[in-house]
Scaffold this motif. Structure first.
Motif, PDB file in Angstrom:
ATOM      1  N   ASP A 376      21.781  15.215  31.155  1.00 50.88           N
ATOM      2  CA  ASP A 376      20.484  15.146  31.838  1.00 50.88           C
ATOM      3  C   ASP A 376      20.528  14.030  32.870  1.00 50.88           C
ATOM      4  O   ASP A 376      20.672  12.867  32.535  1.00 50.88           O
ATOM      5  CB  ASP A 376      19.372  14.882  30.819  1.00 50.88           C
ATOM      6  N   SER A 397      22.226  17.204  35.743  1.00 50.61           N
ATOM      7  CA  SER A 397      21.122  17.953  36.342  1.00 50.61           C
ATOM      8  C   SER A 397      20.553  17.199  37.532  1.00 50.61           C
ATOM      9  O   SER A 397      20.514  15.977  37.562  1.00 50.61           O
ATOM     10  CB  SER A 397      20.030  18.194  35.306  1.00 50.61           C
ATOM     11  N   LYS A 398      20.085  17.955  38.535  1.00 51.21           N
ATOM     12  CA  LYS A 398      19.495  17.373  39.730  1.00 51.21           C
ATOM     13  C   LYS A 398      18.091  16.841  39.423  1.00 51.21           C
ATOM     14  O   LYS A 398      17.494  17.195  38.415  1.00 51.21           O
ATOM     15  CB  LYS A 398      19.414  18.425  40.837  1.00 51.21           C
ATOM     16  N   GLY A 400      14.304  16.596  38.999  1.00 54.32           N
ATOM     17  CA  GLY A 400      13.329  17.655  38.811  1.00 54.32           C
ATOM     18  C   GLY A 400      13.842  18.804  37.967  1.00 54.32           C
ATOM     19  O   GLY A 400      13.086  19.744  37.683  1.00 54.32           O
ATOM     20  N   VAL A 401      15.132  18.793  37.579  1.00 53.62           N
ATOM     21  CA  VAL A 401      15.715  19.856  36.759  1.00 53.62           C
ATOM     22  C   VAL A 401      16.261  19.225  35.484  1.00 53.62           C
ATOM     23  O   VAL A 401      17.005  18.241  35.532  1.00 53.62           O
ATOM     24  CB  VAL A 401      16.848  20.586  37.510  1.00 53.62           C
ATOM     25  N   THR A 402      15.875  19.765  34.329  1.00 59.20           N
ATOM     26  CA  THR A 402      16.366  19.225  33.059  1.00 59.20           C
ATOM     27  C   THR A 402      17.726  19.822  32.730  1.00 59.20           C
ATOM     28  O   THR A 402      18.147  20.837  33.294  1.00 59.20           O
ATOM     29  CB  THR A 402      15.379  19.541  31.928  1.00 59.20           C
ATOM     30  N   GLU A 405      17.434  23.450  31.515  1.00 58.43           N
ATOM     31  CA  GLU A 405      17.354  24.453  32.565  1.00 58.43           C
ATOM     32  C   GLU A 405      18.728  24.704  33.187  1.00 58.43           C
ATOM     33  O   GLU A 405      19.090  25.851  33.498  1.00 58.43           O
ATOM     34  CB  GLU A 405      16.358  24.001  33.639  1.00 58.43           C
ATOM     35  N   LEU A 406      19.525  23.627  33.388  1.00 58.16           N
ATOM     36  CA  LEU A 406      20.858  23.791  33.975  1.00 58.16           C
ATOM     37  C   LEU A 406      21.750  24.625  33.052  1.00 58.16           C
ATOM     38  O   LEU A 406      22.531  25.464  33.510  1.00 58.16           O
ATOM     39  CB  LEU A 406      21.478  22.420  34.235  1.00 58.16           C
ATOM     40  N   GLN A 409      20.863  28.225  33.485  1.00 56.58           N
ATOM     41  CA  GLN A 409      21.394  28.738  34.747  1.00 56.58           C
ATOM     42  C   GLN A 409      22.881  29.069  34.611  1.00 56.58           C
ATOM     43  O   GLN A 409      23.348  30.096  35.126  1.00 56.58           O
ATOM     44  CB  GLN A 409      21.180  27.715  35.850  1.00 56.58           C
TER      45      GLN A 409
END
Length: 453
Positions: A376, A397-398, A400-402, A405-406, A409
């Motif tokens: 994270d 993760s970037k 705003g992205v947890t 979520e990565l 994806q």
């Protein structure tokens, strides 16, 4: 009774009652007395000091005056011996002032506060009057200073009043000008309002005319619709007649179709013969790949994640993870911090990452599986300077992205049918990846497997 430096009897030898102040020392005189005592304090030994003052013996005069002022004033008032010793030091320091006070003729040029302070310490005849006179002089000086301050304040207030009046006058003129301008603007607005009302009335009249015209158009349109419906009925009749004529034409065409069919069949045979000749000339082999071969699925004899799940191995048995990683082209996705905080949460984050990545590198070398470790990025305080170990892909993760979520994806990016194993104890992550065909395993299972590396 006040004793002199020589140890003789007090000054009022006639046996009169000792003089006593009927009011507190004036503040100015009190400060002077404390300063005299503080200066003379240093000339006394510790044994000559009252008990309550001995703790200040090593203080400087300034610090004694600051921290022991009340104690020195109380000792001077209540301890005649201490007052006598301070008086001796005062006679040594200021002999002329002391002789003048004891002779009853204080110097006229001296500061009344200094005279009163010395009189308070030496206690000559009439010292109470000297102290009272110094207090009255101080009060008079204070009153004069207060009067001067009041005069200056009065002059300042008068100046401010004059400025305020001037400002008020200027502001009044400005407001009058603005009021006049506002009145003129109001007149203009009234004229514009009357003009706008006239425009509104004209608009209402035009609207009524438009409504009347619209009603006339509706009536005309209704008439045109009725005419169009009549024309449509007529056209339907003609259409029926045309369909009957077309059917007749079709019957005539079917009667002559046998000749056309023969011609088309002859053309098709010609094309097929040409294609066979071209294949022999190019020596093309028979097709070995069929469209069904391009569809990815689990073939008989090849194990899928669901096949592994059906075996009798426990969910906590590291052999289960070995069997999953043995699947062809298996991809292991690791929820980094979820695993490290399950196995060794007491370590700093950078140490956690290094320990996990070292174990994953050895696991990738042993199994040959593709390994991706996701951390994270929200927990980073600065960019991570990290060289990914061999065989392990490291992703953060970037903003705003947890990490969850990565991971989802990454799983969705894989083609259907490829074995994907996700190591995470997070129930939301496990359920999410399972819906898209991945096989979730617990972080504890991966930690057990890594402990054998």
């Amino acid at each position: 009774m006040v004793e002199h430096a020589s140890g003789a009897e007090p000054a009022d030898s006639a046996g009169d009652v000792a003089e006593v102040l009927d009011r507190p020392l004036p503040e100015g005189v009190r400060h002077k007395v404390v300063a005299l005592v503080s200066d003379a304090f240093g000339g006394l030994t510790v044994a000559e000091l009252p008990t309550q003052l001995r703790q200040y013996a090593r203080f400087t005069p300034t610090r004694r005056a600051k921290f022991a002022g009340n104690a020195m004033a109380a000792a001077l008032e209540g301890d005649p011996v201490f007052r006598q010793r301070i008086g001796e030091r005062l006679r040594e320091a200021q002999p002329e002032l002391a002789r003048a006070l004891e002779s009853g003729a204080p110097p006229a040029a001296a500061d009344p506060a200094d005279v009163a302070a010395a009189a308070y310490v030496l206690r000559p005849v009439g010292w109470v009057k000297l102290v009272a006179a110094a207090g009255e002089e101080a009060l008079r000086a204070d009153a004069e200073r207060a009067d001067e301050v009041a005069q200056r304040e009065l002059e300042r207030l008068r100046g401010e009043l004059a400025q305020a009046r001037e400002h008020t006058k200027t502001e009044t003129e400005r407001l009058r000008t603005e009021l006049e301008a506002a009145r003129k603007e109001a007149d203009v607005l009234h004229r514009k309002l009357r003009s706008a009302l006239s425009d509104v009335k004209r608009g209402e009249a035009a609207l009524r005319r438009t409504n009347a015209e619209t009603e006339a158009l509706r009536t005309e349109a209704a008439a045109q619709v009725a005419a169009a419906e009549s024309e449509a009925r007529r056209l339907r009749t003609r259409l029926g007649e045309a369909e009957a004529a077309v059917e007749s034409s079709r019957r005539a065409v079917r009667e002559g179709r046998s000749m056309e069919d023969m011609r088309v069949r002859l053309l098709l045979d010609t094309v097929l013969d040409a294609a066979q000749g071209l294949r022999r000339e190019l020596a093309l082999p028979p097709a070995s790949v069929h469209p069904a071969d391009t569809v990815e699925a689990v073939e008989p004899g090849r194990m899928s994640p669901k096949d592994i799940a059906a075996r009798a191995l426990s969910e906590t048995d590291p052999a289960l993870l070995d069997q999953l990683l043995e699947l062809p082209q298996c991809h292991l996705v690791v929820d980094g911090y979820n695993v490290t905080k399950t196995g060794y949460p007491q370590m700093p984050l950078d140490k956690q990452r290094l320990r996990l990545l070292g174990g994953l590198s050895m696991l990738a070398a042993q199994t040959g599986a593709e390994v991706t470790c996701v951390f994270d990025g929200a927990e980073l305080v600065a960019p991570v300077l990290l060289a990914p170990p061999r065989g392990v892909r490291v992703l953060f993760s970037k903003p705003g992205v947890t990490a969850d979520e990565l991971i989802r994806q990454l799983v969705r990016a894989e083609p259907p049918g490829r074995p994907v194993v996700v190591a995470s104890t997070d129930r939301e992550v496990a359920d999410g990846v399972a819906k898209v065909g991945a096989r979730p395993v617990a972080s504890a299972l991966l930690l057990k497997r890594l402990s054998r590396v």
